[in-house]
Design an enzyme around this catalytic site. Structure first.
Site, mmCIF file in Angstrom:
data_model
loop_
_atom_site.group_PDB
_atom_site.id
_atom_site.type_symbol
_atom_site.label_atom_id
_atom_site.label_comp_id
_atom_site.label_asym_id
_atom_site.label_seq_id
_atom_site.Cartn_x
_atom_site.Cartn_y
_atom_site.Cartn_z
ATOM 1 N N LYS A 1 -7.903 0.065 0.573
ATOM 2 C CA LYS A 1 -8.666 0.706 -0.485
ATOM 3 C C LYS A 1 -8.065 0.337 -1.847
ATOM 4 C CE LYS A 1 -7.534 4.661 -2.258
ATOM 5 N NZ LYS A 1 -6.307 5.321 -2.750
ATOM 6 N N LYS B 1 -2.938 15.752 -8.779
ATOM 7 C CA LYS B 1 -1.511 15.430 -8.736
ATOM 8 C C LYS B 1 -0.764 16.504 -9.520
ATOM 9 C CE LYS B 1 -1.745 10.481 -7.913
ATOM 10 N NZ LYS B 1 -1.319 10.493 -6.503
ATOM 11 N N LYS C 1 2.211 20.406 -1.909
ATOM 12 C CA LYS C 1 1.466 19.349 -1.223
ATOM 13 C C LYS C 1 0.732 20.004 -0.066
ATOM 14 C CE LYS C 1 1.941 14.872 1.111
ATOM 15 N NZ LYS C 1 0.949 14.069 0.415
ATOM 16 N N ARG D 1 2.972 -14.888 -3.482
ATOM 17 C CA ARG D 1 3.233 -16.003 -4.390
ATOM 18 C C ARG D 1 4.710 -16.415 -4.411
ATOM 19 N NH1 ARG D 1 0.317 -15.536 -10.010
ATOM 20 N NH2 ARG D 1 -1.402 -16.106 -8.668
ATOM 21 N N ASP E 1 -9.042 3.482 5.381
ATOM 22 C CA ASP E 1 -8.836 4.721 4.645
ATOM 23 C C ASP E 1 -7.771 5.446 5.449
ATOM 24 O OD1 ASP E 1 -8.952 7.513 3.988
ATOM 25 O OD2 ASP E 1 -10.760 7.052 2.876
ATOM 26 N N HIS E 2 -6.549 5.517 4.924
ATOM 27 C CA HIS E 2 -5.467 5.988 5.792
ATOM 28 C C HIS E 2 -5.634 7.450 6.203
ATOM 29 C CE1 HIS E 2 -3.505 7.591 2.146
ATOM 30 N NE2 HIS E 2 -2.804 8.339 2.957
ATOM 31 N N HIS F 1 -10.739 9.410 0.503
ATOM 32 C CA HIS F 1 -10.107 10.372 1.409
ATOM 33 C C HIS F 1 -10.893 11.687 1.532
ATOM 34 C CE1 HIS F 1 -7.068 7.434 1.103
ATOM 35 N NE2 HIS F 1 -6.385 7.927 0.105
HETATM 36 C C1 BG6 Z 1 -3.352 7.149 -1.676
HETATM 37 C C2 BG6 Z 1 -3.495 7.331 -3.154
HETATM 38 O O1 BG6 Z 1 -4.483 6.523 -1.142
HETATM 39 O O2 BG6 Z 1 -3.174 8.417 -1.068
HETATM 40 C C3 BG6 Z 1 -2.288 8.046 -3.727
HETATM 41 O O3 BG6 Z 1 -3.632 6.062 -3.778
HETATM 42 C C4 BG6 Z 1 -2.030 9.340 -2.995
HETATM 43 O O4 BG6 Z 1 -2.455 8.292 -5.108
HETATM 44 C C5 BG6 Z 1 -2.024 9.111 -1.492
HETATM 45 O O5 BG6 Z 1 -0.794 9.854 -3.425
HETATM 46 C C6 BG6 Z 1 -1.982 10.431 -0.750
HETATM 47 O O6 BG6 Z 1 -1.814 10.198 0.602
HETATM 48 P P1 BG6 Z 1 -1.114 11.255 1.538
HETATM 49 O O7 BG6 Z 1 -1.201 10.661 2.899
HETATM 50 O O8 BG6 Z 1 0.292 11.421 1.033
HETATM 51 O O9 BG6 Z 1 -1.899 12.524 1.390
#
Ligand code: BG6
Length: 512
Positions: free
Chosen positions: A167, A359, A364, A62, A196-197, A259
């Site tokens: 997503k 979270k 991680k 926009r 979906d990454h 995921h």
């Molecule tokens: C995203 C979520 O799709 O994936 C986030 O919206 C999340 O909340 C993230 O933190 C996690 O992705 P990755 O690749 O860091 O595990």
């Protein structure tokens, strides 16, 4: 450490390819994703010579930005969030293909203007009418953007126009179905790329290779040898500045439906006939369709939620979820979800799949842990030690790799055993980690017309179907004081512990 032998196996997914010249249009171009991930991903591809010189990018949003301002913003993104620019010359070359076209998602005139602009760019940049429309906008704008693109005739040519949808695809089964209907009205399934990454991650793709390119694991991959499976996706970050989105989404919608379900599918599906996108996607759909929560009559026994409270992160105090900016102080949005799923088929009958994601956990880590059954009869009772069941852990991130735990005899006169690990690490074996968040890979596949790593309409709906009973149960009004809690920087809430302990099992302890 595992010695690495060069494997001549040519996996179709990995072959070097260059797509046809095309224009990639990012809707929501003034947002974070375009700047942090999408344009840097294209810049990376360009540096790796995986894109044709004609490749053109058009940002749509926009705000009234100029082409030059858009270029500056994208340069900042590349500098800040990816490897930076290799040389000024290189960047200039890339920036020549960056354009900006202001527009409103709900204004048909904006689409007419965009269409005309893309036509001009075709002439100028020789992009031959090939288009990728990438919707990186808030999900409530998806239906309108798709309708408008269709209405403006921009999705008519199935060979030349593609639609990428970020997503979340819907916020429940019925909204996903309705979005799929809208998509179907304006284009064909083979034009649609639902992102979906997680599927872009090498280690997630490796689940396929590991299972189906080796002959020794598949015979064990069933109820006869596997006791249960644990899938964990733990994050150390909190909600950050995304409360607006996250409050309406929560861990079940944000992580599990997409995921974790994708990782689950690749772990549990039957071998596909080929690497063909639909062969793989059909097997994924089949396994999700056979999947359900372990005890539909007692959801609290197979679905647990939780919210982080104030705690610690790297020695510094952090606030609890309800005190995060933009979060309702009585919020019932889960930041942790633990599920127990079962699959009704011959391979998996009676084998629970435990999923957990949260979270503000201590570490991680994303992994799939296959816990094998105990030996049927132990001859080591006299040694006073039970054999430890074998565990195969596929580490998705970080420290990507695979480890197999088994018992060995400890040196010495006694027959004493100990668990040891055989470990393969991407870093040690390939000299690099398995690499980033993979938007480059996904965008390239889309430009090449390869849908393998994108979710099909029936797959998204099937995944929503699995979580629907929990969504509904958790949406009914509940006293906010009943939300299970876990302190930031600790593992799952007590209720999740109890869910798995009830079955005589324990969550894997993941070292911090
Ligand atoms: C995203 C979520 O799709 O994936 C986030 O919206 C999340 O909340 C993230 O933190 C996690 O992705 P990755 O690749 O860091 O595990």
């Amino acid at each position: 450490m595992v010695a690495l032998t060069e494997n001549p196996l040519r996996i179709g997914l990995q072959q070097q390819r260059v797509p046809e010249p095309s224009i990639v249009v990012f809707f929501g171009a003034s947002g974070d994703l375009t700047k942090r991930k999408l344009v840097p991903a294209l810049y990376k591809l360009k540096q790796e010579r995986k894109l044709p010189p004609e490749l053109t990018i058009v940002g749509v949003a926009r705000r009234e930005w100029s082409h030059d301002y858009f270029r500056e913003q994208m340069r900042e993104g590349v500098m800040e969030f990816s490897g930076g620019v290799t040389s000024e010359e290189d960047w200039e070359e890339f920036a020549k293909g960056l354009f900006y076209c202001p527009g409103d998602i709900d204004n048909p005139l904006s689409y007419q203007k965009l269409k005309a602009f893309l036509g001009e760019l075709d002439e100028q940049r020789k992009t031959r009418g090939n288009r990728v429309f990438y919707l990186s906008v808030a999900p409530n704008f998806f239906p309108e953007a798709i309708r408008q693109l269709g209405g403006a005739g921009m999705l008519e040519d199935p060979r030349r126009s593609k639609l990428v949808i970020e997503k979340p695809f819907g916020r429940d089964l019925s909204s996903a179905q309705s979005l799929n209907r809208i998509v179907k009205q304006v284009c064909r399934e083979e034009q649609v790329y639902r992102i979906d990454h997680y599927l872009g991650k090498e280690t997630v793709q490796n689940l396929l290779v590991f299972r189906f390119a080796n002959s020794i694991f598949e015979p064990l991959w069933n109820r006869q040898y596997i006791d249960h499976v644990q899938i964990t996706v733990a994050e150390t970050v909190g909600v950050e500045d995304r409360a607006g989105y996250y409050e309406k989404s929560g861990a079940l919608r944000d992580m599990v439906q997409n995921h974790l379900m994708q990782v689950f599918c690749l772990t549990a599906m039957e071998p596909p006939n080929s690497l063909d996108a639909d062969a793989i996607r059909t097997e994924k759909v089949k396994v999700i369709q056979a999947t359900h929560l372990a005890d539909l009559a007692h959801l609290d026994r197979c679905a647990v939620r939780g919210q982080y409270t104030a705690g610690w992160r790297k020695g510094k105090p952090v606030v609890g979820y309800r005190d995060e900016p933009g979060v309702d102080p009585n919020s019932m949005t889960p930041t942790f979800v633990g599920l127990k799923l079962t699959i009704d088929n011959w391979r998996w009958q009676g084998v629970p799949f435990y999923l957990r994601t949260g979270k503000r956990m201590p570490k991680k880590v994303s992994e799939v842990a296959i816990h094998f059954r105990e030996v049927p009869h132990t001859i080591f009772q006299a040694t006073g030690k039970q054999a430890n069941p074998n565990v195969l852990v596929m580490r998705i991130q970080p420290d990507e790799g695979i480890a197999l735990r088994f018992d060995v005899k400890m040196p010495g006169a006694d027959l004493r055993s100990r668990s040891v690990e055989m470990d393969f690490g991407y870093g040690a074996s390939f000299g690099k980690s398995s690499g980033g968040d993979a938007y480059d890979r996904l965008i390239l596949d889309c430009m090449m017309g390869d849908q393998t790593l994108f979710t099909r309409s029936d797959e998204v709906e099937a995944a929503w179907r699995v979580v629907t009973p929990v969504l509904e149960a958790w949406e009914s009004p509940t006293d906010p004081s009943l939300m299970p809690e876990y302190e930031a920087g600790t593992w799952e809430p007590q209720a999740a512990e109890e869910m798995i302990n009830r079955d005589g099992r324990r969550w894997r302890r993941l070292h911090t």
